[in-house]
Design a protein around this motif. Structure first.
Motif, mmCIF file in Angstrom:
data_model
loop_
_atom_site.group_PDB
_atom_site.id
_atom_site.type_symbol
_atom_site.label_atom_id
_atom_site.label_comp_id
_atom_site.label_asym_id
_atom_site.label_seq_id
_atom_site.Cartn_x
_atom_site.Cartn_y
_atom_site.Cartn_z
ATOM 1 N N SER A 121 9.104 -12.180 -5.032
ATOM 2 C CA SER A 121 9.625 -10.986 -4.360
ATOM 3 C C SER A 121 9.784 -11.319 -2.882
ATOM 4 O O SER A 121 9.043 -12.135 -2.329
ATOM 5 N N VAL A 122 10.767 -10.665 -2.278
ATOM 6 C CA VAL A 122 11.051 -10.883 -0.856
ATOM 7 C C VAL A 122 10.485 -9.703 -0.076
ATOM 8 O O VAL A 122 10.618 -8.558 -0.503
ATOM 9 N N ALA A 123 9.832 -9.988 1.056
ATOM 10 C CA ALA A 123 9.315 -8.897 1.880
ATOM 11 C C ALA A 123 9.671 -9.139 3.339
ATOM 12 O O ALA A 123 9.745 -10.288 3.781
ATOM 13 N N HIS A 124 9.895 -8.038 4.061
ATOM 14 C CA HIS A 124 10.278 -8.154 5.472
ATOM 15 C C HIS A 124 9.193 -7.618 6.397
ATOM 16 O O HIS A 124 9.373 -7.579 7.603
ATOM 17 N N SER A 125 8.072 -7.151 5.829
ATOM 18 C CA SER A 125 7.011 -6.603 6.679
ATOM 19 C C SER A 125 5.675 -6.801 5.974
ATOM 20 O O SER A 125 5.640 -7.096 4.763
ATOM 21 N N LEU A 126 4.590 -6.612 6.715
ATOM 22 C CA LEU A 126 3.260 -6.768 6.119
ATOM 23 C C LEU A 126 3.075 -5.783 4.957
ATOM 24 O O LEU A 126 2.606 -6.154 3.886
ATOM 25 N N GLU A 127 3.482 -4.547 5.165
ATOM 26 C CA GLU A 127 3.273 -3.526 4.118
ATOM 27 C C GLU A 127 3.986 -3.934 2.844
ATOM 28 O O GLU A 127 3.438 -3.874 1.742
ATOM 29 N N ALA A 128 5.250 -4.367 2.986
ATOM 30 C CA ALA A 128 6.037 -4.738 1.808
ATOM 31 C C ALA A 128 5.441 -5.976 1.142
ATOM 32 O O ALA A 128 5.402 -6.083 -0.090
ATOM 33 N N ALA A 129 4.940 -6.904 1.942
ATOM 34 C CA ALA A 129 4.366 -8.125 1.368
ATOM 35 C C ALA A 129 3.088 -7.795 0.599
ATOM 36 O O ALA A 129 2.837 -8.341 -0.475
ATOM 37 N N LEU A 130 2.283 -6.861 1.157
ATOM 38 C CA LEU A 130 1.048 -6.477 0.451
ATOM 39 C C LEU A 130 1.388 -5.778 -0.863
ATOM 40 O O LEU A 130 0.743 -6.001 -1.891
ATOM 41 N N ARG A 131 2.437 -4.953 -0.847
ATOM 42 C CA ARG A 131 2.878 -4.299 -2.096
ATOM 43 C C ARG A 131 3.336 -5.350 -3.107
ATOM 44 O O ARG A 131 3.059 -5.251 -4.299
ATOM 45 N N ALA A 132 4.024 -6.372 -2.603
ATOM 46 C CA ALA A 132 4.551 -7.408 -3.502
ATOM 47 C C ALA A 132 3.416 -8.141 -4.223
ATOM 48 O O ALA A 132 3.586 -8.586 -5.361
ATOM 49 N N LEU A 133 2.248 -8.235 -3.561
ATOM 50 C CA LEU A 133 1.114 -8.918 -4.201
ATOM 51 C C LEU A 133 0.763 -8.251 -5.529
ATOM 52 O O LEU A 133 0.328 -8.915 -6.470
ATOM 53 N N ASP A 134 0.952 -6.921 -5.598
ATOM 54 C CA ASP A 134 0.594 -6.193 -6.812
ATOM 55 C C ASP A 134 1.489 -6.549 -7.998
ATOM 56 O O ASP A 134 1.158 -6.268 -9.136
ATOM 57 N N GLU A 135 2.642 -7.164 -7.698
ATOM 58 C CA GLU A 135 3.552 -7.521 -8.796
ATOM 59 C C GLU A 135 3.168 -8.848 -9.440
ATOM 60 O O GLU A 135 3.818 -9.295 -10.379
ATOM 61 N N HIS A 136 2.141 -9.500 -8.892
ATOM 62 C CA HIS A 136 1.790 -10.833 -9.400
ATOM 63 C C HIS A 136 0.341 -10.866 -9.844
ATOM 64 O O HIS A 136 -0.469 -10.048 -9.438
ATOM 65 N N ASP A 137 0.027 -11.894 -10.670
ATOM 66 C CA ASP A 137 -1.371 -12.120 -11.020
ATOM 67 C C ASP A 137 -2.085 -12.625 -9.770
ATOM 68 O O ASP A 137 -1.489 -12.702 -8.703
ATOM 69 N N ASP A 138 -3.306 -13.063 -9.968
ATOM 70 C CA ASP A 138 -4.121 -13.404 -8.812
ATOM 71 C C ASP A 138 -3.541 -14.523 -7.949
ATOM 72 O O ASP A 138 -3.485 -14.408 -6.736
#
Ligand code: AMP
Ligand code: GLY
Length: 421
Positions: A121-138
């Motif tokens: 996933s692509v993220a342009h900010s810290l918030e979006a990047a932290l949300r993107a973590l939830d789309e992946h396993d550990d």
């Protein structure tokens, strides 16, 4: 022909050596070059990213072929500038070079054209990047979009480590390479492999493979580096890996480049993870690897300069490039503290007697008053060929011992497990 090699590391020393040995080469130049390229040709004191000055000098010196070594030259548009001045260039223009210079561009290219790659996933900010973590396993890999000299990727062992990296990048420090864009991608398991392919704008032809050792310390410990050693051909992957990679990776890449209207002239470096399901692309680079080039070029048979020129002219006339069946192992000697620090050292002897079948390539350095001053970091690569990887490895470490004896005062460090079974 008169050939210019752009760049000044051990990769460019190896390229310049093999080019100079080619029957079709009359003279070899390097910009800025190093202590090794100075021993066989002329160095121009022009930075590898200064397309304007390089174009002018190439015209004055009647250069027939320019070979782009580093990614920074490609991303700075040196290929575009030289081509506009009528020079034949091995190396993509800036647009096709985005396969390396933008990880997001490369990811979208692969998704669009069915090239196997890690889910991301692509993220342009810290918030979006932290949300993107939830789309992946550990386990995830966090990647800065732009060129960051090997500092733009962190493979996080768990979510907490991933969060810490993102907080650091978006917080006190900056996202490596500048910009705000990151990729959060699934962590792949398998064996890593660097696969090379020549692209002449129409065709893509496999061009050897190598295994690189990216971590600073033995047993893959310590920080990521530009590469501490390599060997070729690779072991531990299926014997038919080239044909599998052609079908699954190289052919879709070529179709994708054609569909997107990108004319890629040069070498494409596919950083692959050979997973249980076969090859998956970790990253593309738009150039030869360093130190992979140092172990590939001693194995290439035939007229290397003529081969590079045929690619640069869009007229690669063969489906296969012949490599020697001999193996090659390369070991990097770096100043202690690398990669965190690059301490310059001076007064090294340029010619150290090495065992048979060994060769050394200088990293960033200059020859002054008969001695070598090195910028620090990766000072040199010593390579050796042999019937099998084990033989090449034993010889390469004999070469390291000879260099350690000669350079004992300088505290150079190296890995002791390159190419170990
Ligand atoms: P790069 O700068 O893209 O070459 O990445 C540096 C290193 O990080 C690679 O050589 C891999 O060892 C590792 N790496 C990058 N992406 C992944 C991934 N998705 N899964 C596992 N390891 C990765
Ligand atoms: N050895 C890794 C690289 O050249 O990017």
């Amino acid at each position: 022909m008169r050939v210019l090699v752009v760049g000044g590391g051990a990769r460019e020393d190896a390229l310049s050596w093999r080019i100079a040995e080619s029957p079709s080469c009359d003279a070899v130049f390097a910009a800025p070059g190093n202590a090794g390229t100075a021993s066989r040709g002329v160095n121009w004191a022009i930075p590898a990213t200064d397309g304007k000055l390089l174009a002018r000098r190439c015209v004055e010196e009647r250069i027939d072929l320019a070979v782009l070594g580093p990614e920074t030259s490609i991303a700075a548009g040196v290929g575009d500038r030289l081509r506009a001045a009528g020079i034949t260039v091995f190396g993509p223009d800036r647009s096709a070079g985005r396969l390396e210079s933008s990880k997001i561009f490369a990811k979208r290219f692969m998704q669009r054209h069915g090239v196997p790659t890690a889910r991301a996933s692509v993220a342009h900010s810290l918030e979006a990047a932290l949300r993107a973590l939830d789309e992946h396993d550990d386990g995830v890999a966090i990647k800065a979009d732009g060129l960051a000299g090997g500092k733009g990727v962190v493979v996080a062992r768990d979510r907490e480590a991933a969060k810490a990296t993102l907080a650091q990048w978006y917080g006190a420090s900056r996202v490596p390479g500048g910009g705000n864009d990151v990729l959060v991608e699934e962590r792949l398991e398998g064996q890593e492999l660097s696969l090379f392919a020549l692209c002449d704008g129409e065709r893509i032809v496999p061009f050897g493979a190598a295994c690189d050792y990216k971590r600073a310390g033995d047993a893959d410990t310590g920080p990521n580096t530009g590469g501490m050693g390599a060997y070729s051909p690779p072991r531990g992957i299926p014997e038919d890996f080239v044909s599998v990679a052609c079908e699954r990776i190289l052919e879709p890449v070529q179709r994708g480049l054609a569909a997107d209207g990108e004319r890629y002239l040069g070498v494409l470096y596919c950083g692959l993870m050979w997973t249980q399901d076969g090859p998956v692309v970790i990253e593309f680079n738009a150039r030869f690897g360093d130190p992979e080039a140092q172990v590939l070029v001693p194995r290439i048979e035939g007229d290397f300069a003529a081969l590079l020129r045929s690619v640069a002219n869009g007229k690669l006339e063969t489906d296969t490039v012949t490599f020697s069946s001999r193996a090659c192992v390369g070991i990097v000697l770096a100043t202690s503290g690398y990669p965190a620090a690059a301490t310059p050292i001076s007064g090294l002897t340029p010619n150290v007697a090495l065992p048979d079948a060994c060769r050394m390539f200088w990293g960033s350095s200059i020859l002054r008053n008969g001695a070598v001053d090195a910028s620090g970091g990766r000072v040199l690569t010593v390579t050796a060929t042999g019937e099998e990887v084990e033989h090449a490895r034993a010889r390469a470490y004999e070469g390291v011992r000879a260099l350690s004896a000669a350079f004992g005062a300088y505290d150079l460090s190296y890995r002791t497990d390159i190419a170990r079974v």
